[in-house]
Design a protein around this motif. Structure first.
Motif, PDB file in Angstrom:
ATOM      1  N   GLU A   3      25.079  11.453 -14.872  1.00 42.27           N
ATOM      2  CA  GLU A   3      25.401  11.434 -13.572  1.00 42.27           C
ATOM      3  C   GLU A   3      24.177  11.836 -12.549  1.00 42.27           C
ATOM      4  O   GLU A   3      23.273  12.378 -12.853  1.00 42.27           O
ATOM      5  CB  GLU A   3      26.346  12.816 -13.454  1.00 42.27           C
ATOM      6  N   ARG A   4      24.474  11.105 -11.512  1.00 46.46           N
ATOM      7  CA  ARG A   4      23.233  11.152 -10.310  1.00 46.46           C
ATOM      8  C   ARG A   4      23.442  12.241  -9.401  1.00 46.46           C
ATOM      9  O   ARG A   4      24.534  12.807  -9.230  1.00 46.46           O
ATOM     10  CB  ARG A   4      23.158   9.980  -9.796  1.00 46.46           C
ATOM     11  N   GLY A   5      22.369  12.938  -8.895  1.00 47.71           N
ATOM     12  CA  GLY A   5      22.435  14.053  -7.936  1.00 47.71           C
ATOM     13  C   GLY A   5      22.464  15.296  -8.690  1.00 47.71           C
ATOM     14  O   GLY A   5      21.960  15.459  -9.831  1.00 47.71           O
ATOM     15  N   ILE A   6      23.215  16.204  -7.817  1.00 44.07           N
ATOM     16  CA  ILE A   6      23.383  17.630  -8.614  1.00 44.07           C
ATOM     17  C   ILE A   6      24.767  17.660  -8.777  1.00 44.07           C
ATOM     18  O   ILE A   6      25.679  17.424  -8.044  1.00 44.07           O
ATOM     19  CB  ILE A   6      22.935  18.590  -7.409  1.00 44.07           C
ATOM     20  N   GLU A   7      25.066  18.445  -9.772  1.00 42.76           N
ATOM     21  CA  GLU A   7      26.507  18.731 -10.365  1.00 42.76           C
ATOM     22  C   GLU A   7      27.225  19.376  -8.905  1.00 42.76           C
ATOM     23  O   GLU A   7      26.588  20.176  -8.496  1.00 42.76           O
ATOM     24  CB  GLU A   7      26.503  19.707 -11.378  1.00 42.76           C
TER      25      GLU A   7
ATOM     26  N   LEU B  23      21.604  26.643  -7.591  1.00 42.63           N
ATOM     27  CA  LEU B  23      20.591  25.654  -8.036  1.00 42.63           C
ATOM     28  C   LEU B  23      19.907  26.193  -9.365  1.00 42.63           C
ATOM     29  O   LEU B  23      19.559  25.346  -9.912  1.00 42.63           O
ATOM     30  CB  LEU B  23      19.559  25.604  -6.990  1.00 42.63           C
ATOM     31  N   GLN B  26      21.187  24.749 -12.337  1.00 42.19           N
ATOM     32  CA  GLN B  26      21.284  23.479 -12.752  1.00 42.19           C
ATOM     33  C   GLN B  26      19.503  23.281 -13.310  1.00 42.19           C
ATOM     34  O   GLN B  26      19.091  22.217 -13.877  1.00 42.19           O
ATOM     35  CB  GLN B  26      20.866  22.447 -11.393  1.00 42.19           C
ATOM     36  N   PRO B  33      17.968  18.205 -13.077  1.00 38.55           N
ATOM     37  CA  PRO B  33      17.672  17.544 -11.783  1.00 38.55           C
ATOM     38  C   PRO B  33      16.789  18.625 -11.135  1.00 38.55           C
ATOM     39  O   PRO B  33      15.944  18.181  -9.981  1.00 38.55           O
ATOM     40  CB  PRO B  33      18.903  17.097 -10.999  1.00 38.55           C
ATOM     41  N   ILE B  34      16.869  19.825 -11.266  1.00 38.81           N
ATOM     42  CA  ILE B  34      16.183  20.895 -10.698  1.00 38.81           C
ATOM     43  C   ILE B  34      15.146  21.653 -11.655  1.00 38.81           C
ATOM     44  O   ILE B  34      15.584  21.897 -12.577  1.00 38.81           O
ATOM     45  CB  ILE B  34      17.058  22.074  -9.929  1.00 38.81           C
ATOM     46  N   ALA B  57      15.458  12.487 -13.012  1.00 37.76           N
ATOM     47  CA  ALA B  57      16.748  13.090 -13.286  1.00 37.76           C
ATOM     48  C   ALA B  57      17.854  13.098 -12.266  1.00 37.76           C
ATOM     49  O   ALA B  57      19.092  12.765 -12.434  1.00 37.76           O
ATOM     50  CB  ALA B  57      16.395  14.445 -14.115  1.00 37.76           C
ATOM     51  N   PHE B  58      17.363  13.129 -11.036  1.00 41.41           N
ATOM     52  CA  PHE B  58      18.043  13.472  -9.838  1.00 41.41           C
ATOM     53  C   PHE B  58      18.616  12.007  -9.416  1.00 41.41           C
ATOM     54  O   PHE B  58      19.744  11.901  -9.310  1.00 41.41           O
ATOM     55  CB  PHE B  58      17.294  14.063  -8.676  1.00 41.41           C
ATOM     56  N   LEU B  70      13.689  19.950  -2.630  1.00 38.22           N
ATOM     57  CA  LEU B  70      14.815  20.078  -1.599  1.00 38.22           C
ATOM     58  C   LEU B  70      14.831  21.236  -0.861  1.00 38.22           C
ATOM     59  O   LEU B  70      14.516  22.519  -1.466  1.00 38.22           O
ATOM     60  CB  LEU B  70      16.077  20.146  -2.629  1.00 38.22           C
TER      61      LEU B  70
END
Lengths: 185, 168
Positions: A3-7, B23, B26, B33-34, B57-58, B70
């Protein structure tokens, strides 16, 4: 995981938990319908039930809206104490004192820059005829910032006043006399 | 009597705490991603939440740089009808910033505008959708859109540009 971006923030949360996340971070009074929609759930009744429970536990407050329907608003007393609890639980006394000193330093710089003694003095200068539109905007921005600094200074001072007693009651810490007392949400 | 606190200040602190927590959740996942989350502070005042982003990852794909930041900030001015916010993607390595600013600046572009800064200069500024939703949903929508925005960045004569169709 591809999955792209943040959940999404709703990922893994139940409908009631989604309502709670929205309701406890409101910034103004809102209707059940608004909260239901922002929580992304379909059941109006579930939203209503959860909101009533949050009111009962003092997390939010119910008020009468302009249209006669109930709206739900932040409980600022709770919010204030939550912030004090976080400051106490996550900082040392010295860190809190240092933050107060930083804020005071900024305020002292404004006093020197504008040759004034208080926020009220700066507000009074807005009537000076010699100020340009830009000067007035700059001074208004400083006044807003100054007010926030004073708010934060007050919060930090209250955290320091309550520091030892609140720390001793922090769940899981040595010296805890009642581990069921929540200091934070 | 103690309760004289500015409510917008308490609103901001409460919201920043929630965004920070969100955040932070995550960070621990596999291929997260973070990478790191912290409060942006100014003289003891929380003024935003910043996070280091693992770009591959993002975006789940190749990108010219590995790490970006971000930056999120919200404000609730009592003399305005709507919330203010800044949600920005910042690449220190290339001195590139893309993001949304919903505030009182550039009224000719409406309540909210999209902006690209490159090497200290603003190189693009366009009207963007006004999002009158809860800040958690504003943040969700903007970070979703950021993925498409970053996919669509093109370079003309060494300057970045985002096609208008990609700007929401």
């Amino acid at each position: 995981m591809t999955e792209r971006g943040i959940e999404s923030w709703t990922e893994g949360l139940s409908a009631r938990e989604c309502v709670r996340e929205i309701a406890t971070t409101l910034t103004q009074a809102r209707s059940v319908e608004w909260i239901r929609e922002e929580a992304g759930i379909s059941s109006w009744q579930t939203a209503k039930d959860e909101l009533e429970m949050l009111v009962e536990f003092g997390q939010i407050q119910a008020i009468e809206g302009d249209d006669g329907n109930t709206k739900y608003a932040p409980n600022y007393q709770r919010r204030y104490f939550n912030e004090i609890a976080e400051l106490i639980n996550e900082h040392t006394r010295d860190e809190l004192r240092e933050q107060i000193a930083d804020i005071q330093g900024e305020i002292d710089e404004w006093k020197a820059e504008f040759d004034i003694e208080s926020r009220g003095d700066l507000e009074a200068t807005l009537a000076d005829e010699g100020l340009s539109g830009e000067d007035v905007r700059d001074r208004n921005a400083v006044l807003r910032q100054w007010e926030r600094y004073e708010d934060n200074k007050r919060l930090l001072r209250h955290a320091l006043e309550l520091y030892d007693d609140a720390r001793s009651l922090h769940p899981g810490r040595n010296g805890s006399t009642d581990s069921t007392v929540p200091l934070s949400e | 009597m103690i309760f004289l606190a500015n409510r917008a200040n308490l609103d901001r602190r409460t919201l920043f705490r929630r965004l920070h927590k969100r955040l932070q959740t995550q960070v621990d996942a596999e291929n997260a991603p973070i990478e790191q989350v912290w409060y942006e502070m100014s003289s003891g005042n929380k003024i935003g939440v910043h996070a280091t982003v693992n770009v591959s990852a993002f975006l789940d794909g190749p990108y010219p740089i590995d790490v970006a930041e971000l930056q999120v900030s919200f404000d609730f001015p009592s003399n305005r009808e709507y919330d203010y916010y800044t949600i920005q993607w910042v690449e220190a390595e290339r001195e590139l910033m893309v993001g949304w600013h919903q505030d009182q600046t550039h009224p000719d572009l409406g309540e909210c505008h999209f902006q690209v800064d490159y090497q200290g200069e603003t190189v693009q500024r366009d009207e963007a959708n006004f999002l009158d939703t809860h800040p958690l949903n504003v943040f969700d929508q903007r970070t979703d859109q950021l993925v498409d925005i970053l996919d669509s960045v093109s370079w003309e004569d060494g300057t970045p540009f985002v096609p208008k169709r990609a700007v929401h």
